[in-house]
Design an enzyme around this catalytic site. Sequence first.
Site, PDB file in Angstrom:
ATOM      1  N   ASP A   1      -8.018  61.110 -30.645  1.00 42.53           N
ATOM      2  CA  ASP A   1      -8.351  62.523 -30.446  1.00 42.53           C
ATOM      3  C   ASP A   1      -9.601  62.927 -31.226  1.00 42.53           C
ATOM      4  O   ASP A   1      -9.572  63.854 -32.030  1.00 42.53           O
ATOM      5  CB  ASP A   1      -7.148  63.380 -30.860  1.00 42.53           C
TER       6      ASP A   1
ATOM      7  N   GLU B   1      -0.934  55.760 -36.503  1.00 41.20           N
ATOM      8  CA  GLU B   1      -0.076  56.057 -35.359  1.00 41.20           C
ATOM      9  C   GLU B   1      -0.060  54.945 -34.309  1.00 41.20           C
ATOM     10  O   GLU B   1      -0.221  55.202 -33.108  1.00 41.20           O
ATOM     11  CB  GLU B   1      -0.479  57.390 -34.718  1.00 41.20           C
TER      12      GLU B   1
ATOM     13  N   TYR C   1       4.237  66.976 -36.516  1.00 41.55           N
ATOM     14  CA  TYR C   1       3.696  68.167 -35.865  1.00 41.55           C
ATOM     15  C   TYR C   1       4.799  68.983 -35.185  1.00 41.55           C
ATOM     16  O   TYR C   1       4.618  69.478 -34.082  1.00 41.55           O
ATOM     17  CB  TYR C   1       2.627  67.763 -34.841  1.00 41.55           C
TER      18      TYR C   1
ATOM     19  N   GLU D   1      -0.330  63.614 -42.224  1.00 46.03           N
ATOM     20  CA  GLU D   1      -0.873  64.632 -41.318  1.00 46.03           C
ATOM     21  C   GLU D   1       0.212  65.655 -41.025  1.00 46.03           C
ATOM     22  O   GLU D   1       1.367  65.299 -40.771  1.00 46.03           O
ATOM     23  CB  GLU D   1      -1.345  64.039 -39.978  1.00 46.03           C
TER      24      GLU D   1
END
Length: 588
Positions: free
Chosen positions: A155, A389, A443, A479
């Site tokens: 991303d 990830e 998230y 994160e």
Amino acid sequence: MWNFKLDPNDAGFRESWWSDKLKPPTFFMPVPSSFNDVTADNTLRLHIGWVWYQREIFVPSGWKGSRIMLRFEAAFYYSAVWLDDNKLIEHNGGNLPFEVEITLLVFESPGPHRLTVALNNTLTPTTIPPAQMIISGNNDPYHPPGYRLQKTYFDFFSYSGLNRAVKIYSTPHIYVDDITVNYRLTSDGAAVDYSIVILPQPPKEVFVALLDADHNVVSTSTAINGSIIVPKASLRLWEPGNPYLYTLEVKAGADVYRLNSIGIRTIRVTQTQFLINEKPIYFRGVGLMEDSDARGRGYDDVVLSKDFYLMQWLNANAFRTSHYPYADEFYQMADRLGYLVIGEPGAIGMNIAEFFSNQTLEFHKGIMKDMINRDKNHPSVVMWSLANEPCCECQEAAYYFKSLSDYTRSLDPNRPITVVQASSNFSVPSCSVVSDVLSLNRYYAWYSDYGALDLIQRQLDYDFSKYKEIYKRPMMVTEYGCGSVEGLHSEFPIMWHEEFQNEFLSNYFSSFDRYRSDFMVGEFIWTFTDFVTGDNGDPPGVWRVGEVNKKGVFTRQRKPKAAAQLLKRRYSNLKQQHEKQKNQISLV
């Protein structure tokens, strides 16, 4: 400025573009910079394939008798280099330096010499990071035959070009090629263990001296491999927020090499703590990106300085090089200012089994070797990340990361390692068991249960308790974050509004605080600044207004959002608590 030429039809090699000046159309390109955003040409911005750089160079006649080196601090991604008509080197990999000797070539004639670089930014299933090239066939009614799309699984925008400096430097013909240092605390002070590689062979006499910050000699040695003892009375340790740097000076014949990043500190990890100099530390971190207007990923002293001053303003003490090795200047500044760094290779987007081939594994090992070789002597670097990830559930991941972690430990047995995970599949141990510290990206209420702020703490608490129960090792959240559009406000906490971002973060803080005294050793906001993404990344550009990931607590132009003030208050409080605890320990 270099001359620059786009090569959309791969004509450069067929027509030997290195053999003469590049033919028009060409234009000027600053180095260092990413080529994508410098012009107003969208074709260039989105170009995947070959581009060509060229310029003239001179080497001073006074350098005759020396060894002359040409060094690229980084070139994204695959490079071929010529000097005049002589092919010098090919290099695969976009974020680490490579160099080649040019001594004989530059003194054959007085110059100028034509330096040409062909560069290709195409990513494949075996590059780091990986990608897929999707090419339309004759049976696709919606795309013309041969239409190409590079599908990435990360991303951020794939900024390309000579992103960092190109340098020419000289050494004597007998020269110091490498130094490795490690540290031990002893009852009498500290030992600086060092090993030196001198090529092509060591001279009869070598002199090694450790200098303090005022350039006074602390201790000396005449061994190529040995230890220098620093007496307890004069010992100053490198600590987060309170760094002290010595210099190791090596004299080998005519060569004098000074390694000015000697920060004496130790690292140890227990089941619940991360210890620097046997003192527990809590990472008040940020996730960075090398990303700025016009420059893209191109290195810039002003942007670097601004980022560090803003980190100081936040009271942060750590960052991760997400998601690739940064310019060496980042680590130098971290050494000087006392920041903790988690060094990470470009291994992001390893989301499918195809990306875990043996070929990729060997290339990944090479990237780790090059990264560790460059960054091993920075005291600020306290842990290596192997990947961000990856698909830990993929069957191939267990062997892949076991092999990669074993290899990494053989290169550097003194630093812990981690694999940054996004998965909540606790029963799959392939990434967790090789990690000395668990690193989790979370998230909740952003990519799942959209906007459900009331679920954040429940979901985090469940994850944290399960990881503690199963793996019994310290954990950090590498994160966490959500997007906000600067200036977008509401009386309600609605997604993309600054009020939502603040409430989102506050819920995460509450969960973090329940585990900080247990086994949680750090938190890294995602992200420090907004940054540019791509239309064909993961997630696709339709999720990113203006092709910008808006999770930053600062805008891309380094202006604070409301969340920056919130994070500043939190990190200030955490810093004060840490200082209080440290003072209590010293009193005992």
